[in-house]
Design a protein around this motif. Sequence first.
Motif, PDB file in Angstrom:
ATOM      1  N   ALA A  78       0.823  -1.265   0.007  1.00  0.00           N
ATOM      2  CA  ALA A  78       0.039  -0.215  -0.062  1.00  0.00           C
ATOM      3  C   ALA A  78       0.726   1.310   0.015  1.00  0.00           C
ATOM      4  O   ALA A  78       0.587   2.215  -0.745  1.00  0.00           O
ATOM      5  CB  ALA A  78      -0.928   0.121   1.230  1.00  0.00           C
ATOM      6  N   GLN A  79       1.940   1.374   0.664  1.00  0.00           N
ATOM      7  CA  GLN A  79       2.729   2.399   1.012  1.00  0.00           C
ATOM      8  C   GLN A  79       3.599   2.555  -0.418  1.00  0.00           C
ATOM      9  O   GLN A  79       3.891   3.786  -0.603  1.00  0.00           O
ATOM     10  CB  GLN A  79       3.730   2.197   1.989  1.00  0.00           C
ATOM     11  N   MET A  80       3.689   1.728  -1.122  1.00  0.00           N
ATOM     12  CA  MET A  80       4.547   1.839  -2.511  1.00  0.00           C
ATOM     13  C   MET A  80       3.600   1.998  -3.442  1.00  0.00           C
ATOM     14  O   MET A  80       4.002   1.913  -4.637  1.00  0.00           O
ATOM     15  CB  MET A  80       5.451   0.511  -2.607  1.00  0.00           C
ATOM     16  N   ALA A  81       2.356   2.284  -3.228  1.00  0.00           N
ATOM     17  CA  ALA A  81       1.282   2.724  -4.500  1.00  0.00           C
ATOM     18  C   ALA A  81       1.140   1.521  -5.403  1.00  0.00           C
ATOM     19  O   ALA A  81       1.011   1.742  -6.708  1.00  0.00           O
ATOM     20  CB  ALA A  81       1.787   3.963  -4.875  1.00  0.00           C
ATOM     21  N   GLY A  82       1.353   0.300  -4.926  1.00  0.00           N
ATOM     22  CA  GLY A  82       1.404  -0.843  -6.083  1.00  0.00           C
ATOM     23  C   GLY A  82       2.590  -1.230  -6.675  1.00  0.00           C
ATOM     24  O   GLY A  82       2.445  -2.190  -7.793  1.00  0.00           O
ATOM     25  N   ASN A  83       3.486  -0.309  -6.641  1.00  0.00           N
ATOM     26  CA  ASN A  83       4.776  -0.730  -7.416  1.00  0.00           C
ATOM     27  C   ASN A  83       5.664  -1.949  -6.773  1.00  0.00           C
ATOM     28  O   ASN A  83       6.390  -2.335  -7.707  1.00  0.00           O
ATOM     29  CB  ASN A  83       5.634   0.485  -7.272  1.00  0.00           C
ATOM     30  N   VAL A  84       5.153  -2.335  -5.651  1.00  0.00           N
ATOM     31  CA  VAL A  84       6.045  -3.420  -5.300  1.00  0.00           C
ATOM     32  C   VAL A  84       5.088  -4.913  -5.473  1.00  0.00           C
ATOM     33  O   VAL A  84       3.937  -4.779  -5.098  1.00  0.00           O
ATOM     34  CB  VAL A  84       6.206  -3.407  -3.838  1.00  0.00           C
ATOM     35  N   VAL A  85       5.500  -5.882  -5.971  1.00  0.00           N
ATOM     36  CA  VAL A  85       4.843  -7.130  -5.966  1.00  0.00           C
ATOM     37  C   VAL A  85       5.573  -8.110  -5.031  1.00  0.00           C
ATOM     38  O   VAL A  85       6.777  -8.350  -4.861  1.00  0.00           O
ATOM     39  CB  VAL A  85       5.342  -7.790  -7.573  1.00  0.00           C
ATOM     40  N   THR A  86       4.598  -8.810  -4.170  1.00  0.00           N
ATOM     41  CA  THR A  86       4.975  -9.563  -3.325  1.00  0.00           C
ATOM     42  C   THR A  86       4.572 -11.238  -3.444  1.00  0.00           C
ATOM     43  O   THR A  86       4.313 -11.865  -2.717  1.00  0.00           O
ATOM     44  CB  THR A  86       4.529  -9.164  -2.002  1.00  0.00           C
ATOM     45  N   PHE A  87       4.439 -11.650  -5.059  1.00  0.00           N
ATOM     46  CA  PHE A  87       4.256 -13.055  -5.215  1.00  0.00           C
ATOM     47  C   PHE A  87       5.325 -13.412  -6.395  1.00  0.00           C
ATOM     48  O   PHE A  87       5.816 -12.589  -6.812  1.00  0.00           O
ATOM     49  CB  PHE A  87       2.658 -13.211  -5.563  1.00  0.00           C
ATOM     50  N   GLY A  88       5.319 -14.843  -6.522  1.00  0.00           N
ATOM     51  CA  GLY A  88       6.339 -15.274  -7.155  1.00  0.00           C
ATOM     52  C   GLY A  88       6.530 -14.730  -8.660  1.00  0.00           C
ATOM     53  O   GLY A  88       5.568 -14.269  -9.241  1.00  0.00           O
ATOM     54  N   GLY A  89       7.768 -14.751  -9.307  1.00  0.00           N
ATOM     55  CA  GLY A  89       7.824 -14.405 -10.636  1.00  0.00           C
ATOM     56  C   GLY A  89       9.123 -13.560 -10.824  1.00  0.00           C
ATOM     57  O   GLY A  89       9.714 -13.147 -11.903  1.00  0.00           O
ATOM     58  N   GLY A  90       9.339 -12.712  -9.625  1.00  0.00           N
ATOM     59  CA  GLY A  90      10.485 -12.062  -9.740  1.00  0.00           C
ATOM     60  C   GLY A  90      11.843 -12.514  -8.969  1.00  0.00           C
ATOM     61  O   GLY A  90      11.725 -12.839  -8.040  1.00  0.00           O
ATOM     62  N   PHE A  91      13.387 -12.365  -9.717  1.00  0.00           N
ATOM     63  CA  PHE A  91      14.335 -12.793  -9.103  1.00  0.00           C
ATOM     64  C   PHE A  91      15.381 -11.756  -9.239  1.00  0.00           C
ATOM     65  O   PHE A  91      15.607 -11.102 -10.404  1.00  0.00           O
ATOM     66  CB  PHE A  91      14.595 -14.142  -9.708  1.00  0.00           C
ATOM     67  N   PRO A  92      16.249 -11.373  -8.414  1.00  0.00           N
ATOM     68  CA  PRO A  92      17.244 -10.789  -8.369  1.00  0.00           C
ATOM     69  C   PRO A  92      18.353 -11.448  -9.219  1.00  0.00           C
ATOM     70  O   PRO A  92      18.214 -12.563  -9.011  1.00  0.00           O
ATOM     71  CB  PRO A  92      17.724 -10.308  -6.866  1.00  0.00           C
ATOM     72  N   LEU A  93      19.322 -10.661  -9.945  1.00  0.00           N
ATOM     73  CA  LEU A  93      20.561 -11.234 -10.797  1.00  0.00           C
ATOM     74  C   LEU A  93      21.577 -10.965 -10.006  1.00  0.00           C
ATOM     75  O   LEU A  93      21.992  -9.760  -9.645  1.00  0.00           O
ATOM     76  CB  LEU A  93      20.415 -10.775 -12.129  1.00  0.00           C
ATOM     77  N   TRP A  94      22.296 -11.816  -9.516  1.00  0.00           N
ATOM     78  CA  TRP A  94      23.560 -11.776  -8.630  1.00  0.00           C
ATOM     79  C   TRP A  94      25.027 -12.210  -9.314  1.00  0.00           C
ATOM     80  O   TRP A  94      24.923 -13.092 -10.278  1.00  0.00           O
ATOM     81  CB  TRP A  94      23.554 -12.483  -7.180  1.00  0.00           C
ATOM     82  N   ARG A  95      25.859 -11.752  -9.389  1.00  0.00           N
ATOM     83  CA  ARG A  95      27.253 -11.941  -9.672  1.00  0.00           C
ATOM     84  C   ARG A  95      28.272 -11.433  -8.677  1.00  0.00           C
ATOM     85  O   ARG A  95      28.332 -10.432  -8.318  1.00  0.00           O
ATOM     86  CB  ARG A  95      27.519 -11.285 -11.079  1.00  0.00           C
ATOM     87  N   ASP A  96      28.979 -12.387  -8.329  1.00  0.00           N
ATOM     88  CA  ASP A  96      30.114 -12.339  -7.368  1.00  0.00           C
ATOM     89  C   ASP A  96      29.637 -11.457  -6.085  1.00  0.00           C
ATOM     90  O   ASP A  96      30.321 -10.651  -5.749  1.00  0.00           O
ATOM     91  CB  ASP A  96      31.362 -11.502  -7.722  1.00  0.00           C
ATOM     92  N   GLY A  97      28.465 -11.992  -5.763  1.00  0.00           N
ATOM     93  CA  GLY A  97      28.173 -11.288  -4.486  1.00  0.00           C
ATOM     94  C   GLY A  97      27.264  -9.757  -4.732  1.00  0.00           C
ATOM     95  O   GLY A  97      26.947  -9.237  -3.725  1.00  0.00           O
ATOM     96  N   ASN A  98      27.399  -9.224  -5.776  1.00  0.00           N
ATOM     97  CA  ASN A  98      26.572  -8.180  -5.994  1.00  0.00           C
ATOM     98  C   ASN A  98      25.541  -8.354  -7.019  1.00  0.00           C
ATOM     99  O   ASN A  98      25.557  -9.133  -7.991  1.00  0.00           O
ATOM    100  CB  ASN A  98      27.743  -7.162  -6.871  1.00  0.00           C
ATOM    101  N   ILE A  99      24.386  -7.504  -6.763  1.00  0.00           N
ATOM    102  CA  ILE A  99      23.083  -7.446  -7.483  1.00  0.00           C
ATOM    103  C   ILE A  99      23.556  -6.738  -8.715  1.00  0.00           C
ATOM    104  O   ILE A  99      23.881  -5.738  -8.960  1.00  0.00           O
ATOM    105  CB  ILE A  99      22.030  -7.037  -6.810  1.00  0.00           C
ATOM    106  N   ILE A 100      23.115  -7.452  -9.989  1.00  0.00           N
ATOM    107  CA  ILE A 100      23.557  -6.618 -11.212  1.00  0.00           C
ATOM    108  C   ILE A 100      21.801  -6.356 -12.158  1.00  0.00           C
ATOM    109  O   ILE A 100      22.163  -5.794 -13.086  1.00  0.00           O
ATOM    110  CB  ILE A 100      24.477  -7.594 -12.192  1.00  0.00           C
ATOM    111  N   GLY A 101      20.761  -6.769 -11.562  1.00  0.00           N
ATOM    112  CA  GLY A 101      19.815  -6.599 -12.204  1.00  0.00           C
ATOM    113  C   GLY A 101      18.637  -7.386 -11.455  1.00  0.00           C
ATOM    114  O   GLY A 101      18.671  -8.134 -10.461  1.00  0.00           O
ATOM    115  N   GLY A 102      17.579  -7.345 -12.304  1.00  0.00           N
ATOM    116  CA  GLY A 102      16.358  -8.212 -11.976  1.00  0.00           C
ATOM    117  C   GLY A 102      15.652  -8.852 -12.958  1.00  0.00           C
ATOM    118  O   GLY A 102      15.517  -8.263 -14.184  1.00  0.00           O
ATOM    119  N   LEU A 103      15.003  -9.890 -12.894  1.00  0.00           N
ATOM    120  CA  LEU A 103      13.939 -10.580 -13.795  1.00  0.00           C
ATOM    121  C   LEU A 103      12.839 -10.757 -13.466  1.00  0.00           C
ATOM    122  O   LEU A 103      12.497 -11.266 -12.212  1.00  0.00           O
ATOM    123  CB  LEU A 103      14.607 -11.831 -14.105  1.00  0.00           C
ATOM    124  N   GLY A 104      11.719 -10.516 -14.166  1.00  0.00           N
ATOM    125  CA  GLY A 104      10.547 -10.737 -13.896  1.00  0.00           C
ATOM    126  C   GLY A 104       9.586 -11.413 -14.934  1.00  0.00           C
ATOM    127  O   GLY A 104       9.865 -10.961 -16.127  1.00  0.00           O
TER     128      GLY A 104
END
Length: 334
Positions: free
Chosen positions: A282-308
């Motif tokens: 509610a506070q993020m005005a619907g911009n945040v999704v909290t059900f499955g299908g989104g994954f962060p992309l990691w490389r060497d312990g650093n986040i480099i992007g996201g997949l939805g």
Amino acid sequence: MAIYTRTGDAGTTSLFSGQRVSKTHPRVEAYGTLDELNAALSLCVCAVQSDALKPFLEGVQQQLFWFSAELASENETPTPSQRYISTAEIDALEQAIDQAMAQVDAVHGFVLPGRCEPAARLHLARTLARRAERRLVELAGQVNVRQVLLRYINRLSDCLYALARLEDHLAHQQQIITEVATRYRAATRTTTEPTRMSLSFHELHQLVRAAMTRASALGVPVVISVVDAHGIGMLTWRMPETLLVSSTLAPKKAWTAVAMKTATHQLSDAVQPGSALYGLEAQMAGNVVTFGGGFPLWRDGNIIGGLGISGGSVEQDMDIAQAALAAIHMGNDQ
């Protein structure tokens, strides 16, 4: 000038009329409890975060002085030169109650009295207002007390409850904003290997192709969205006959995975009532999704992007996303 008179050493005090009564007299108990309430409100003024609330509470404190002065007098009605509580003050309390309650979620049971310091202080003041009301009812059984005073003190306790709820709500909002900002800053921290901190064109191509292959095998048309480490879109691809809503959900899933530094299905428990991120959506005005299908992309312990991924069931979206990650030899954790 000495502030002590020694006239009260025997346990009596003087009313405005000059009559001396016991310090345990119902009239003294009533205005003495209002004095306690006024002192508690001073602490509330010092603690509340809202600038608009401070002058409102200070106004209530001034009204309590009028209230106490009336109780300390044996006159049944205030004199023309005396400031006194009227229906206008009650109307102002009711307006404040309505404005505060319009900003908070409805509750259908008891709430713990204050989860932040300003709210806790307001709840303490509320209990003192209730005690003052009980003392006033007791006094009204012995002498004539204007009905408007009983209405005012009852409404004041309601108002302090509403303001406490509002302060808790504002504190929770700030907690969410701080948590999101902390995670985002951690997710976008600088690195000594900038050339490795983004997907190459080849990796991006492989990611999308693997996702489409797995989606076709499942018979589920989907939208595939990829964002960089800053949550900025790199690519969004819509397979034919995909649900229109998926064109909105897939980018949000990718952005959420980066912003929250976690897979979206792992946020489900954290946003339930009583959990640390309750109210996040509610506070993020619907911009945040909290059900499955989104994954962060990691490389060497650093986040480099996201997949939805969006278009199928939650399980299918997660399956397709994991197949795409595997194709570029990238897990969804550090």
